[in-house]
Design an enzyme around this catalytic site. Structure first.
Site, mmCIF file in Angstrom:
data_model
loop_
_atom_site.group_PDB
_atom_site.id
_atom_site.type_symbol
_atom_site.label_atom_id
_atom_site.label_comp_id
_atom_site.label_asym_id
_atom_site.label_seq_id
_atom_site.Cartn_x
_atom_site.Cartn_y
_atom_site.Cartn_z
ATOM 1 N N ASP A 1 -88.734 35.573 -66.679
ATOM 2 C CA ASP A 1 -89.226 34.847 -67.856
ATOM 3 C C ASP A 1 -89.912 35.827 -68.796
ATOM 4 O OD1 ASP A 1 -90.672 33.048 -69.637
ATOM 5 O OD2 ASP A 1 -90.272 31.502 -68.155
ATOM 6 N N SER B 1 -89.351 28.341 -72.984
ATOM 7 C CA SER B 1 -88.766 28.364 -71.648
ATOM 8 C C SER B 1 -88.085 27.053 -71.291
ATOM 9 C CB SER B 1 -89.845 28.695 -70.612
ATOM 10 O OG SER B 1 -90.285 30.014 -70.765
ATOM 11 N N HIS C 1 -93.363 24.034 -63.507
ATOM 12 C CA HIS C 1 -93.362 24.669 -64.821
ATOM 13 C C HIS C 1 -91.955 24.633 -65.414
ATOM 14 C CE1 HIS C 1 -95.118 27.456 -67.832
ATOM 15 N NE2 HIS C 1 -96.252 26.948 -67.385
ATOM 16 N N THR D 1 -89.296 26.577 -66.458
ATOM 17 C CA THR D 1 -88.039 27.132 -65.955
ATOM 18 C C THR D 1 -87.612 26.512 -64.634
ATOM 19 O OG1 THR D 1 -88.436 29.213 -67.129
ATOM 20 C CG2 THR D 1 -86.795 29.241 -65.378
ATOM 21 N N GLU E 1 -87.341 32.890 -60.022
ATOM 22 C CA GLU E 1 -87.929 33.238 -61.323
ATOM 23 C C GLU E 1 -89.165 34.113 -61.171
ATOM 24 O OE1 GLU E 1 -89.909 31.222 -65.322
ATOM 25 O OE2 GLU E 1 -90.298 30.381 -63.334
ATOM 26 N N ASP F 1 -84.902 34.559 -69.837
ATOM 27 C CA ASP F 1 -84.677 33.374 -70.665
ATOM 28 C C ASP F 1 -84.923 33.665 -72.141
ATOM 29 O OD1 ASP F 1 -87.407 33.671 -70.316
ATOM 30 O OD2 ASP F 1 -87.796 31.537 -69.961
#
EC number: 3.1.3.1
Length: 517
Positions: A40, A93, A145, A147, A282, A330
């Site tokens: 991210d 995101s 969250h 993502t 992630e 992302d």
């Protein structure tokens, strides 16, 4: 004669220098084990700077001196993607995660729904689950969250954490790990439940819901290692999570706590089965550190993600014809660049390794208490004529390697101005303060900026940027990712590599409707 001319035309066309990806047929191998790594906020600069920062980062080989590559940049295929949202060039995101999970564009802040937030989008994870693959979702930030949420939930707003967290159990996926659950349940504007902070009835607790749904809640490395394959698991270490229910930054992580690579390794152990698996991993706090313009903290989390990728590479070496690894970001965060006017053509990225804590830890372990004591000493009113004391200077040296006595007068003044702003009296216009410090602790931002600049790194923003993001891939179907594409193409190509031909059906339907008009 016509046949001869046609033959000569075909031969000359084939030799005309078109890219290999246009002329080479796709691999016929089908991906059964799929790893999808997302950094991210990570783009090419973050990857390259991490390579340049690694200690002893230069090696000698037959071609001369060159930088080591990370595991991700050593993968066989490289491409890139653009990542705009439907309503903004610079994405967030949620919109980016939706595109990367569902294969469709959406508006910022939206979790796996159409841009008007009225239509639920199909998830690549559901399509793979229907095919028989086990599914794992891992993140260093809270599991609800943006993502990670895009891979198991459909919600109009990324801020609906409680509703997102409850969809974890509804998904029936096999492995969740890393961060805790962030969101409160809100009724009539009041919080009636806050994960980890307020005891409430079990029906309000998404973790308890997961337990009732058959998930093993593993709250330590030992508990996770004791889980047998085939059992659904949600694993996180409550005692190590920060106030946002995220894992610690890698630079701050206690040595005996789980790393992203540990969670990836355990995920492989638990998910491995004859039908295959998909795991999205992630590195979520790369983004957070880039928002704060803390280069070393961000790059250390890039390396932590890369160590998780190494676990996947090791698995791929054992299953070379059935494994696909895809690595990307992302979006980019911070406008990070290598090269600063003050250092010209010189860089010293390895000096970043002298930083001993993240900006977050510096604030928590020193600055917050220091500010409280200093304001108490001066009766609660700060005067810009008061200079930084020895404790601040010592802390800046210990954490960021900034020796106050050796700084130029210009840099000393930068720190003094930021210190005044931290203590509550800067004399700066509000807009100027926002541009300089981005809403973060001024002295901390001034220190990280100064430290980064001495290494030859600098930033353009405290927000996201719109630059394209790299893609790295290896294994079955990796050649599909070796081009410049849209972020919505990523899950489609994963589906193709897995032998799923109709994902997402909704996208094809929309295209058909558009063609009809």
């Amino acid at each position: 004669m016509k046949k001869i001319m046609l033959f000569l035309f075909i031969v000359s066309f084939a030799a005309s220098g078109f890219p290999a990806s246009q002329t080479c047929p796709d691999s016929k191998l089908q991906a059964k084990y799929i790893f999808y790594f997302i950094g991210d906020g990570m783009a090419s600069t973050q990857v390259y700077a991490a390579e340049a920062m690694v200690e002893n980062g230069r090696i000698e080989d037959s071609s001369g001196s060159r930088m080591k590559k990370l595991a991700m940049s050593n993968l066989d295929t490289a491409g890139s993607h653009r990542n705009y949202a439907t309503n903004r060039l610079i994405t967030d995101s949620a919109a980016a995660g939706t595109a990367m999970s569902c294969g469709e564009k959406t508006s910022v802040g939206t979790i796996s729904m159409g841009p008007q937030r009225e239509r639920r989008l199909p998830l690549i994870t559901n399509a793979l689950k229907e095919k028989g693959l086990k599914i794992g979702i891992v993140s260093t930030v809270s599991i609800d969250h943006a993502t990670p949420a895009c891979f198991y939930a459909n919600q109009p707003s990324r801020n609906s954490y409680w509703h997102i967290a409850n969809q974890l159990s509804d998904s029936g996926y096999d492995y969740f790990a890393g961060g805790g659950m962030k969101g409160a349940r809100v009724e009539d504007g009041k919080r009636v439940f806050m994960p980890g902070k307020k005891k409430a009835a079990p029906e309000n607790d998404p973790v308890e819901k997961a337990r009732r749904a058959g998930y093993k809640i593993a709250c330590s490395k030992e508990e996770l290692q004791e889980v047998s394959p085939g059992r659904k698991v949600y694993a996180f270490e409550p005692d190590t999570l920060d106030s946002s229910m995220a894992m610690p930054y890698e630079i701050d992580r206690p040595a005996d706590s789980m790393s992203l690579a540990d969670y990836t390794r355990e995920g492989i152990r638990l998910l491995d089965n004859p039908e295959g698996f998909f795991m999205m991993v992630e590195g979520g706090k790369i983004d957070w550190a880039c928002h704060a313009n803390d280069a070393f903290t961000a790059l250390r989390d890039v390396i932590a993600l890369d160590e998780a990728i190494s676990e996947a590479v090791e698995f791929m070496n054992e299953h070379p014809e059935e494994t696909l690894i895809v690595v990307t970001g992302d979006h980019e965060t911070g406008g990070m660049t290598m090269g600063w006017a003050g250092t010209g053509y010189k860089t010293a990225c390895t000096m970043l390794n002298s930083q001993t804590a993240s900006y977050q830890m510096f604030n928590k372990s020193f600055l917050d208490e220091h500010k409280s004591k200093r304001l108490e000493e001066v009766g609660g009113e700060w005067d810009t004529s008061i200079d930084m004391n020895g404790s601040v200077k010592d802390a800046l040296k210990d954490v960021f390697g900034l020796e106050y006595a050796k700084l130029s007068d210009y840099d000393k003044q930068r720190l003094e101005d930021a210190y005044d702003a931290t203590m509550g009296e800067s004399g700066l216009h509000r807009q100027e303060a926002r541009l300089r410090f981005g809403g973060y602790k001024p002295i901390t931002v001034a220190a990280t900026h100064m430290f980064n600049q001495k290494a030859g790194l600098t930033w353009t923003t405290f927000s996201h940027t719109a630059i394209p993001v790299p893609i790295y891939a290896s294994g079955a179907g990796a050649e599909k990712f070796g081009e410049y594409m849209d972020n919505t193409d990523l899950p489609l190509k994963i589906a193709e590599a897995a032998g799923i031909e109709d994902f997402p059906a909704s996208r094809k339907k929309l295209a058909a409707n558009s063609d009809a008009r």
